[in-house]
Design a protein around this motif. Sequence first.
Motif, PDB file in Angstrom:
ATOM      1  N   GLU A 303       0.817  -1.205   0.000  1.00 50.09           N
ATOM      2  CA  GLU A 303       0.000   0.000   0.000  1.00 50.09           C
ATOM      3  C   GLU A 303       0.858   1.265   0.000  1.00 50.09           C
ATOM      4  N   LEU A 304       1.983   1.255   0.746  1.00 48.19           N
ATOM      5  CA  LEU A 304       2.851   2.425   0.794  1.00 48.19           C
ATOM      6  C   LEU A 304       3.492   2.675  -0.568  1.00 48.19           C
ATOM      7  N   SER A 305       4.019   1.641  -1.195  1.00 49.96           N
ATOM      8  CA  SER A 305       4.624   1.800  -2.526  1.00 49.96           C
ATOM      9  C   SER A 305       3.590   2.267  -3.538  1.00 49.96           C
ATOM     10  N   GLN A 306       2.361   1.792  -3.400  1.00 52.08           N
ATOM     11  CA  GLN A 306       1.317   2.152  -4.361  1.00 52.08           C
ATOM     12  C   GLN A 306       0.942   3.623  -4.247  1.00 52.08           C
ATOM     13  N   ILE A 307       0.842   4.145  -3.015  1.00 53.85           N
ATOM     14  CA  ILE A 307       0.459   5.557  -2.864  1.00 53.85           C
ATOM     15  C   ILE A 307       1.588   6.466  -3.334  1.00 53.85           C
ATOM     16  N   ILE A 308       2.856   6.054  -3.144  1.00 55.99           N
ATOM     17  CA  ILE A 308       3.981   6.848  -3.654  1.00 55.99           C
ATOM     18  C   ILE A 308       3.964   6.871  -5.176  1.00 55.99           C
ATOM     19  N   GLN A 309       3.720   5.723  -5.768  1.00 59.15           N
ATOM     20  CA  GLN A 309       3.653   5.652  -7.231  1.00 59.15           C
ATOM     21  C   GLN A 309       2.517   6.528  -7.766  1.00 59.15           C
ATOM     22  N   ASP A 310       1.355   6.480  -7.095  1.00 59.58           N
ATOM     23  CA  ASP A 310       0.228   7.311  -7.519  1.00 59.58           C
ATOM     24  C   ASP A 310       0.575   8.795  -7.408  1.00 59.58           C
ATOM     25  N   GLY A 311       1.270   9.177  -6.326  1.00 58.22           N
ATOM     26  CA  GLY A 311       1.643  10.572  -6.150  1.00 58.22           C
ATOM     27  C   GLY A 311       2.607  11.052  -7.214  1.00 58.22           C
ATOM     28  N   LEU A 312       3.584  10.199  -7.598  1.00 56.18           N
ATOM     29  CA  LEU A 312       4.540  10.577  -8.646  1.00 56.18           C
ATOM     30  C   LEU A 312       3.848  10.693 -10.002  1.00 56.18           C
ATOM     31  N   GLU A 313       2.835   9.881 -10.223  1.00 59.77           N
ATOM     32  CA  GLU A 313       2.140   9.919 -11.518  1.00 59.77           C
ATOM     33  C   GLU A 313       1.106  11.038 -11.573  1.00 59.77           C
ATOM     34  N   ARG A 314       0.325  11.197 -10.508  1.00 61.24           N
ATOM     35  CA  ARG A 314      -0.770  12.168 -10.527  1.00 61.24           C
ATOM     36  C   ARG A 314      -0.314  13.577 -10.148  1.00 61.24           C
ATOM     37  N   ARG A 315       0.750  13.698  -9.379  1.00 58.81           N
ATOM     38  CA  ARG A 315       1.325  14.984  -8.986  1.00 58.81           C
ATOM     39  C   ARG A 315       0.294  15.869  -8.282  1.00 58.81           C
ATOM     40  N   GLU A 316      -0.427  15.272  -7.356  1.00 58.76           N
ATOM     41  CA  GLU A 316      -1.403  16.013  -6.570  1.00 58.76           C
ATOM     42  C   GLU A 316      -1.404  15.460  -5.145  1.00 58.76           C
ATOM     43  N   HIS A 317      -2.016  16.239  -4.234  1.00 54.40           N
ATOM     44  CA  HIS A 317      -2.030  15.866  -2.826  1.00 54.40           C
ATOM     45  C   HIS A 317      -2.888  14.617  -2.615  1.00 54.40           C
ATOM     46  N   LEU A 318      -2.292  13.632  -1.932  1.00 50.54           N
ATOM     47  CA  LEU A 318      -3.013  12.397  -1.619  1.00 50.54           C
ATOM     48  C   LEU A 318      -2.947  12.163  -0.118  1.00 50.54           C
ATOM     49  N   ARG A 319      -4.020  11.589   0.417  1.00 43.37           N
ATOM     50  CA  ARG A 319      -4.063  11.289   1.851  1.00 43.37           C
ATOM     51  C   ARG A 319      -4.743   9.957   2.064  1.00 43.37           C
ATOM     52  N   GLU A 320      -4.146   9.173   2.987  1.00 38.28           N
ATOM     53  CA  GLU A 320      -4.707   7.852   3.252  1.00 38.28           C
ATOM     54  C   GLU A 320      -4.199   7.359   4.600  1.00 38.28           C
ATOM     55  N   GLU A 321      -5.021   6.542   5.272  1.00 38.13           N
ATOM     56  CA  GLU A 321      -4.613   5.912   6.527  1.00 38.13           C
ATOM     57  C   GLU A 321      -4.361   4.433   6.267  1.00 38.13           C
ATOM     58  N   ILE A 322      -3.164   3.981   6.695  1.00 36.22           N
ATOM     59  CA  ILE A 322      -2.755   2.595   6.456  1.00 36.22           C
ATOM     60  C   ILE A 322      -2.299   1.995   7.778  1.00 36.22           C
ATOM     61  N   THR A 323      -2.699   0.766   8.010  1.00 35.51           N
ATOM     62  CA  THR A 323      -2.231   0.043   9.199  1.00 35.51           C
ATOM     63  C   THR A 323      -0.922  -0.671   8.864  1.00 35.51           C
ATOM     64  N   PHE A 324       0.128  -0.355   9.645  1.00 33.28           N
ATOM     65  CA  PHE A 324       1.430  -0.991   9.466  1.00 33.28           C
ATOM     66  C   PHE A 324       1.603  -2.045  10.560  1.00 33.28           C
ATOM     67  N   TYR A 325       2.235  -3.146  10.207  1.00 32.35           N
ATOM     68  CA  TYR A 325       2.431  -4.235  11.167  1.00 32.35           C
ATOM     69  C   TYR A 325       3.902  -4.446  11.514  1.00 32.35           C
ATOM     70  N   PHE A 326       4.791  -3.621  10.915  1.00 32.33           N
ATOM     71  CA  PHE A 326       6.224  -3.724  11.218  1.00 32.33           C
ATOM     72  C   PHE A 326       6.769  -2.303  11.390  1.00 32.33           C
ATOM     73  N   PRO A 327       7.590  -2.026  12.387  1.00 28.52           N
ATOM     74  CA  PRO A 327       8.129  -2.954  13.408  1.00 28.52           C
ATOM     75  C   PRO A 327       7.116  -3.290  14.500  1.00 28.52           C
ATOM     76  N   GLU A 328       6.000  -2.554  14.549  1.00 31.41           N
ATOM     77  CA  GLU A 328       4.911  -2.895  15.453  1.00 31.41           C
ATOM     78  C   GLU A 328       3.622  -2.395  14.812  1.00 31.41           C
ATOM     79  N   GLU A 329       2.510  -2.877  15.337  1.00 32.05           N
ATOM     80  CA  GLU A 329       1.232  -2.511  14.717  1.00 32.05           C
ATOM     81  C   GLU A 329       0.913  -1.049  15.015  1.00 32.05           C
ATOM     82  N   ARG A 330       0.729  -0.282  13.935  1.00 29.83           N
ATOM     83  CA  ARG A 330       0.424   1.141  14.049  1.00 29.83           C
ATOM     84  C   ARG A 330      -0.564   1.530  12.960  1.00 29.83           C
TER      85      ARG A 330
END
Length: 600
Positions: A303-330
């Motif tokens: 999900e993180l790589s995908q939002i970065i790729q979308d930002g580089l392609e679309r060149r506009e402000h993007l916002r999203e909440e993602i649950t990360f499980y490493f190094p701990e759940e956040r």
Amino acid sequence: MSSFRMRLTFILIGMIGLSVLAAGLFMGKTYKDNHMDALQDNLVREMSVILDQMQWPTAEAVIPYDYFTQKAEKLKKITESRVTFIRGDGVVLGDSDHDPKTMDNHLNREEIQIAKKDGFGRSIRHSDTTNENLLYVAKLVDPKNPQSDIIRLALSLKTVDKSIQRIWSTLIVGLLILFVVAAVISYRVALGLTRPLEQITKVSKRIKNLDYKARVAVKRNDEIGELGYSINAMADSLQIQMARIHQNENQLASVLDNMINGIVMIDRTGRIVLINRCAEELLGLSASDLVGRNYAEAKQQYELSQIIQDGLERREHLREEITFYFPEERLLDLNLVPIFEDSDEFGGVLLVLQDVTAIRRLERMRSEFVANVSHELKTPVTAVKGFAETLLGGAVNDPETARSFLQIIFDESDRLNRLIGDILELSKVESRRIPLQFSPIELSSFIAKTIELMGSEAVRKNIRISVKVEPGIYVEADEDRLRQIIMNLLANGISYTPDGGHVSIQAEPVINEAAGRDETDYDHIRIHISDTGIGIPKKDLPRIFERFYRVDKARSRSSGGTGLGLSIVKHLVELHKGSISVSSNLGAGSTFTIELPVLQ
């Protein structure tokens, strides 16, 4: 010696050497020509004297060889020169050194030809007869008659050659001396020119290597000195500019490293160019592993790589909440902001990471609190309303039923009153709007008085309360709030301990033995409140101090508890700058430990 100084020295030596050599050659040639002219003039004068003193026989049928030979030999002794008398047609009439009869015709000799044209002539050539170089000077007896007889004097140039050799020897020695002097002078001149230039070059190289403290020692007022002053001024300007740049970099680095949000800068090609410390902690990766590499190489979730790729392609402000499980759940709030340079050229994206785990947890706790309060308020209100409707429906005419319902209404109203009181108390404690009045408290008498207040409930359940507090232990605290803390914990212990159980309270000073202190010198006190009750499961221990959290919900509600007591206790302990912890074994009881500073 530097190569530039060597080249300059050799150039100066060469120029001086060539100049001296040319001057020497010119002087040698000039000396030789002047000497030859002087010899010629001297021989011409001698021939004029000879002709003036000599009678020249003419129109004789027989050539007077003997006469001219005798005259030539006599004149040689006087002039120390070879004397030759020549007839106008080139026949030798007499010679001081040879028999004229055996000598060749001299008409074509160079000096004879010049003399016939100019009145006198000179030539230098090697004499086969004497095997040496001779200076020949010829003069017409009658200068007005080209066919006149000729007198010739020849002088050996051996002496002249020796003089010329001496001159050349002197010139060579002088040239060598001049070369040495020129070399020394050239080296000194080159040293004077190149030393400041070499120093300027060294300082320039140091400045190029980021040593902006380097300076040129200027000791001249010429153009090189001006160059040194310019280099020093440039170094001063660079040092000031770099100091400002370093200061700005340090400030920026300090801001980035101390931000509570993670920052990741990615250029237009997807290469990570900057990452701060918070981003390293949130992503569980170090800057050394990420900076300079493509974002796709970072071992992160899709999900993180995908939002970065979308930002580089679309060149506009993007916002999203993602649950990360490493190094701990956040739960991370991601903001991807495009970066545009001065020329409105796309430069990349800025990824801002914010850990919203605690915020979402607080929002969930607030929602649960509202739901719990609504539920806790609804239960007694529903009971009061239900029994009141029953009484209004005619049950009031039955004294026994009416009394029972009214007692329930009273108990539920009392419970509702306690719940509202605890909610208001917790609100004041959490907002720190409770003023604390600190005073010294002697724990032995304080705990004994507190136990007296709880004695009736313990007696009712046949629970024994034991106390172990040494006299003379003091702590600075708000007496009412400290009693509220102890009473809440004792009430919990009595409530959750079966009949015939045991509750104990123990207070002791915390002595720092490592600091070499004795028993009368302590900074903290520790209070243990233990029971032999039902205990707390391990899974519930982390949440035991949350609002409305109950281990046994049915038992808590039947015991009249509101579920806010331990939360109030925790906040009151923290207001005293202390800490509270719990340990428990299921079915064997629990122990609450409070640690408070002696002085506030």
